[in-house]
Design a protein around this motif. Sequence first.
Motif, PDB file in Angstrom:
ATOM      1  N   ARG A  93      57.514 -60.472  16.146  1.00  0.00           N
ATOM      2  CA  ARG A  93      58.228 -59.885  15.007  1.00  0.00           C
ATOM      3  C   ARG A  93      59.681 -60.330  15.010  1.00  0.00           C
ATOM      4  N   VAL A  95      63.187 -59.440  12.831  1.00  0.00           N
ATOM      5  CA  VAL A  95      63.794 -58.543  11.849  1.00  0.00           C
ATOM      6  C   VAL A  95      65.119 -59.149  11.394  1.00  0.00           C
ATOM      7  N   GLN A 122      55.736 -62.676  12.434  1.00  0.00           N
ATOM      8  CA  GLN A 122      55.820 -61.603  11.435  1.00  0.00           C
ATOM      9  C   GLN A 122      57.289 -61.383  11.111  1.00  0.00           C
ATOM     10  N   GLU A 124      60.264 -59.423   9.041  1.00  0.00           N
ATOM     11  CA  GLU A 124      60.634 -58.206   8.312  1.00  0.00           C
ATOM     12  C   GLU A 124      62.043 -58.371   7.762  1.00  0.00           C
TER      13      GLU A 124
END
Length: 294
Positions: A93, A95, A122, A124
Amino acid sequence: MDRWQAMETLVAVVEAGSFSAAARRLGVGQPAVSKVIAQLEADLGVQLLLRSSRGLTPTEPGQAYYQGARHALQLAADADASARCANTEFGGRLVVSAPVTFARLHVVPRLSQFLSQHPQLQLELVLDDNNIDLLEGGIDVALRLGALSDSDMTARRIGHSPRAVLATPDYLLQHGQPQHPAELSEHAAIIYTRPSKNPMYVFQSGAVQESVSLQGRLRCSAAEGVRTAVLAHMGLAVASEWMFAPELASGQVQRVLQDWTLPAVDLWAVFSSGRKASAKARAFAAFVEALLAD
């Protein structure tokens, strides 16, 4: 002497505040740190650090050298990361915090390129015109526009945009085209209140400077509000050309006072100093920098 080692040592001493703390950070003995700093000062012919009972503080030349060395080391680290990331697939992830309008216009439409390079990643996006605390928000990298107020961060400038007075042809046809910054007070201005509630703009033409504070009945805390109001012919605005890039290209918005310039708006990739920036965070910053270069 090894200039690279000397820069790393000085940066460590300034940030740690003492030779002993810098030595622990670098994994060497304190005498080695003292020797490198002494050699550097002798080579440059200036005193870089002031020694006192309270610790070490940089002199004025020392502070300037520290800033330059820190920037050089950061550029090198980013270059290394970019080279390593060229054929690297990141997972997990990531961010990212970014201003709403800038991300909508310039980042989100081209994110598929970054995601296709890293299919296991991923991403975000935290879109907010306000500066979010990176540690509290769990942000890996933040894109920030304008001057940075928090010095307790690692930041790298990855782009800059001209700033101009912008308005629609319809507004200018109805209200006239200002020929001098002083005439802006006679116009309706859409005022972007971030970061300052009452911004003062310094225009320059050759050696002449003119400071102007705009007057307007409409103030917006978000760039989207400024865009919408200008495109509705409600007034003119001082904004980065990034904010109106599609409309400038189509002629829907025009530059005013083209004989005068304003300071550019910088875009920064910001990483919290409280933790080491990940390779994927640096890779994303390099990706955005490449977008803007194109």
